[in-house]
Write a protein that holds these residues in place. Structure first.
Motif, PDB file in Angstrom:
ATOM      1  N   ASN A 188    -108.970 -87.018  49.457  1.00 55.60           N
ATOM      2  CA  ASN A 188    -109.504 -85.660  49.428  1.00 55.60           C
ATOM      3  C   ASN A 188    -110.588 -85.472  48.360  1.00 55.60           C
ATOM      4  O   ASN A 188    -111.722 -85.106  48.678  1.00 55.60           O
ATOM      5  CB  ASN A 188    -108.342 -84.684  49.211  1.00 55.60           C
ATOM      6  CG  ASN A 188    -108.782 -83.244  49.302  1.00 55.60           C
ATOM      7  OD1 ASN A 188    -109.549 -82.880  50.186  1.00 55.60           O
ATOM      8  ND2 ASN A 188    -108.299 -82.431  48.386  1.00 55.60           N
ATOM      9  N   CYS A 189    -110.252 -85.761  47.072  1.00 56.79           N
ATOM     10  CA  CYS A 189    -111.176 -85.416  45.982  1.00 56.79           C
ATOM     11  C   CYS A 189    -111.856 -86.642  45.387  1.00 56.79           C
ATOM     12  O   CYS A 189    -112.684 -86.514  44.485  1.00 56.79           O
ATOM     13  CB  CYS A 189    -110.442 -84.638  44.887  1.00 56.79           C
ATOM     14  SG  CYS A 189    -109.262 -85.636  43.954  1.00 56.79           S
ATOM     15  N   LYS A 190    -111.527 -87.837  45.875  1.00 53.80           N
ATOM     16  CA  LYS A 190    -112.165 -89.090  45.428  1.00 53.80           C
ATOM     17  C   LYS A 190    -111.895 -89.443  43.964  1.00 53.80           C
ATOM     18  O   LYS A 190    -112.580 -90.284  43.386  1.00 53.80           O
ATOM     19  CB  LYS A 190    -113.686 -89.075  45.664  1.00 53.80           C
ATOM     20  CG  LYS A 190    -114.117 -88.711  47.083  1.00 53.80           C
ATOM     21  CD  LYS A 190    -113.751 -89.797  48.059  1.00 53.80           C
ATOM     22  CE  LYS A 190    -114.058 -89.355  49.508  1.00 53.80           C
ATOM     23  NZ  LYS A 190    -113.143 -89.966  50.468  1.00 53.80           N
ATOM     24  N   HIS A 221     -98.221 -85.920  45.718  1.00 52.01           N
ATOM     25  CA  HIS A 221     -99.508 -85.255  45.827  1.00 52.01           C
ATOM     26  C   HIS A 221    -100.454 -85.836  44.786  1.00 52.01           C
ATOM     27  O   HIS A 221    -100.020 -86.430  43.800  1.00 52.01           O
ATOM     28  CB  HIS A 221     -99.352 -83.741  45.632  1.00 52.01           C
ATOM     29  CG  HIS A 221     -98.571 -83.385  44.398  1.00 52.01           C
ATOM     30  ND1 HIS A 221     -97.208 -83.133  44.427  1.00 52.01           N
ATOM     31  CD2 HIS A 221     -98.939 -83.285  43.104  1.00 52.01           C
ATOM     32  CE1 HIS A 221     -96.790 -82.876  43.201  1.00 52.01           C
ATOM     33  NE2 HIS A 221     -97.816 -82.976  42.376  1.00 52.01           N
ATOM     34  N   CYS A 222    -101.754 -85.649  45.026  1.00 51.91           N
ATOM     35  CA  CYS A 222    -102.757 -86.110  44.066  1.00 51.91           C
ATOM     36  C   CYS A 222    -102.606 -85.301  42.783  1.00 51.91           C
ATOM     37  O   CYS A 222    -102.555 -84.074  42.825  1.00 51.91           O
ATOM     38  CB  CYS A 222    -104.158 -85.918  44.660  1.00 51.91           C
ATOM     39  SG  CYS A 222    -105.477 -86.140  43.461  1.00 51.91           S
ATOM     40  N   PRO A 223    -102.492 -85.949  41.608  1.00 51.58           N
ATOM     41  CA  PRO A 223    -102.313 -85.188  40.364  1.00 51.58           C
ATOM     42  C   PRO A 223    -103.539 -84.318  40.036  1.00 51.58           C
ATOM     43  O   PRO A 223    -103.410 -83.348  39.297  1.00 51.58           O
ATOM     44  CB  PRO A 223    -102.108 -86.275  39.298  1.00 51.58           C
ATOM     45  CG  PRO A 223    -102.543 -87.553  39.917  1.00 51.58           C
ATOM     46  CD  PRO A 223    -102.455 -87.397  41.400  1.00 51.58           C
ATOM     47  N   LYS A 224    -104.701 -84.646  40.612  1.00 51.05           N
ATOM     48  CA  LYS A 224    -105.923 -83.897  40.301  1.00 51.05           C
ATOM     49  C   LYS A 224    -106.093 -82.689  41.232  1.00 51.05           C
ATOM     50  O   LYS A 224    -106.118 -81.549  40.791  1.00 51.05           O
ATOM     51  CB  LYS A 224    -107.131 -84.844  40.410  1.00 51.05           C
ATOM     52  CG  LYS A 224    -108.462 -84.247  39.986  1.00 51.05           C
ATOM     53  CD  LYS A 224    -108.588 -84.204  38.472  1.00 51.05           C
ATOM     54  CE  LYS A 224    -109.866 -83.494  38.061  1.00 51.05           C
ATOM     55  NZ  LYS A 224    -110.917 -84.442  37.696  1.00 51.05           N
ATOM     56  N   CYS A 225    -106.233 -82.954  42.544  1.00 49.07           N
ATOM     57  CA  CYS A 225    -106.528 -81.850  43.477  1.00 49.07           C
ATOM     58  C   CYS A 225    -105.267 -81.303  44.151  1.00 49.07           C
ATOM     59  O   CYS A 225    -105.338 -80.341  44.910  1.00 49.07           O
ATOM     60  CB  CYS A 225    -107.531 -82.293  44.545  1.00 49.07           C
ATOM     61  SG  CYS A 225    -106.844 -83.480  45.719  1.00 49.07           S
ATOM     62  N   LEU A 226    -104.108 -81.909  43.844  1.00 53.36           N
ATOM     63  CA  LEU A 226    -102.803 -81.449  44.329  1.00 53.36           C
ATOM     64  C   LEU A 226    -102.642 -81.521  45.846  1.00 53.36           C
ATOM     65  O   LEU A 226    -101.656 -81.018  46.390  1.00 53.36           O
ATOM     66  CB  LEU A 226    -102.507 -80.010  43.849  1.00 53.36           C
ATOM     67  CG  LEU A 226    -102.512 -79.795  42.322  1.00 53.36           C
ATOM     68  CD1 LEU A 226    -102.213 -78.345  41.982  1.00 53.36           C
ATOM     69  CD2 LEU A 226    -101.488 -80.694  41.630  1.00 53.36           C
ATOM     70  N   SER A 227    -103.599 -82.137  46.560  1.00 56.16           N
ATOM     71  CA  SER A 227    -103.441 -82.246  48.012  1.00 56.16           C
ATOM     72  C   SER A 227    -102.319 -83.236  48.328  1.00 56.16           C
ATOM     73  O   SER A 227    -102.146 -84.241  47.631  1.00 56.16           O
ATOM     74  CB  SER A 227    -104.748 -82.705  48.672  1.00 56.16           C
ATOM     75  OG  SER A 227    -105.021 -84.042  48.296  1.00 56.16           O
ATOM     76  N   LYS A 228    -101.542 -82.916  49.350  1.00 53.48           N
ATOM     77  CA  LYS A 228    -100.410 -83.762  49.742  1.00 53.48           C
ATOM     78  C   LYS A 228    -100.910 -85.118  50.218  1.00 53.48           C
ATOM     79  O   LYS A 228    -101.927 -85.204  50.913  1.00 53.48           O
ATOM     80  CB  LYS A 228     -99.619 -83.077  50.864  1.00 53.48           C
ATOM     81  CG  LYS A 228     -98.189 -82.720  50.430  1.00 53.48           C
ATOM     82  CD  LYS A 228     -97.446 -81.987  51.530  1.00 53.48           C
ATOM     83  CE  LYS A 228     -96.653 -82.940  52.395  1.00 53.48           C
ATOM     84  NZ  LYS A 228     -95.877 -82.245  53.440  1.00 53.48           N
TER      85      LYS A 228
HETATM   86 ZN   LIG Z   1    -107.189 -85.703  44.945  1.00 54.41          ZN
END
Ligand SMILES: [Zn+2]
Length: 255
Positions: A68-70, A40-47
């Motif tokens: 997702n969060c760029k 997952h993205c370490p920032k926004c946690l999206s898979k």
């Molecule tokens: Zn992200």
């Protein structure tokens, strides 16, 4: 003869293992499971979807940002993947389709993970180096290119050199020059490569480490009292030695 299909497959295998190595590099120092949960993205946690998790390619297609969060994705991810792919490829080109190639790509993967954890966190993880010593020694009973005596000597000589230099350094400089992690790392490489190769690996490691240290201080990136992790240089030295050790030895004897 090398078959093109084998060359492509071994490179792709390296990229895939490199991708998994990135998970290990991030999670092992945090004591997280390397299996679960999924990336997952370490920032926004999206898979991270499978389509965004293709080694090298996804980083380029996403232009180094989370879909997702760029948030910027570290350049370290594609670097580790490429490094792993290239080292697999060179090992295959030198040692062919052999047991030695299989053992060396396993060792290389472990060393790449250790080197980047040491770069990021200044620790050499025991969970890799300690089992690594045992695995390297056990394997020496089943392969033809290294004897178990040579493997055992490699453990003692590798660990011993770092231990003695570390103790000497802490007496002279009154601070810890080399940690216990480096001792276990050198012992692990010694178990896989034997006593001659570990001596060459460490010599090259010290040489590269010293050159890098001088450069970083002169370029004012680091100060004299800063700690520069030594693990990555041992790993670099051992890569060169496992690939071209025989050439280095015959060059040195002829010299
Ligand atoms: Zn992200």
């Amino acid at each position: 003869m090398y078959y093109e299909i084998e060359i492509i497959l071994i490179f792709v295998l390296g990229l895939i293992v490199g991708s998994f190595s990135n998970v290990c590099i991030y999670r092992i120092p945090r004591n997280e499971s390397i299996i679960y949960p999924a990336s997952h993205c370490p920032k926004c946690l999206s898979k991270i979807k499978p389509v965004d998790n293709i080694p090298l390619l996804s980083f380029i297609l996403l232009r180094g940002r989370c879909r997702n969060c760029k948030t910027k994705i570290s350049i370290q991810y594609p670097m580790v993947e490429l490094l792993c792919g290239l080292i697999y490829l060179i090992i295959y080109l030198i040692f062919g389709l052999s047991v030695q190639t299989l053992v060396y790509i396993i060792l290389s993967s472990a060393l790449i993970i250790i080197a980047f954890i040491d770069l990021n966190e200044q620790i050499v993880p025991d969970v890799i180096s300690l089992p690594g010593i045992v695995i390297g020694f056990i394997l020496s009973f089943f392969v033809s290119y290294i004897s178990f005596i040579n493997s055992a000597l490699g453990v003692v000589v590798g660990g011993g050199i770092i231990l003695i230099i570390g103790l000497g350094g802490s007496v002279i400089f009154k601070k810890e020059a080399m940690g216990g992690g480096d001792v276990k790392l050198a012992a692990m490489i010694g178990a896989f490569l034997g006593w001659r190769y570990i001596i060459i690996s460490l010599f090259l490691g010290f040489l590269f480490g010293a050159l890098a240290g001088i450069f970083l201080i002169m370029a004012k990136i680091k100060k004299r009292e800063d700690v520069i992790p030594f693990g990555p240089f041992i790993v670099l030295g051992s890569f060169i030695t496992l690939l071209w050790g025989e050439q280095i030895i015959s060059w040195y004897i002829g010299f």
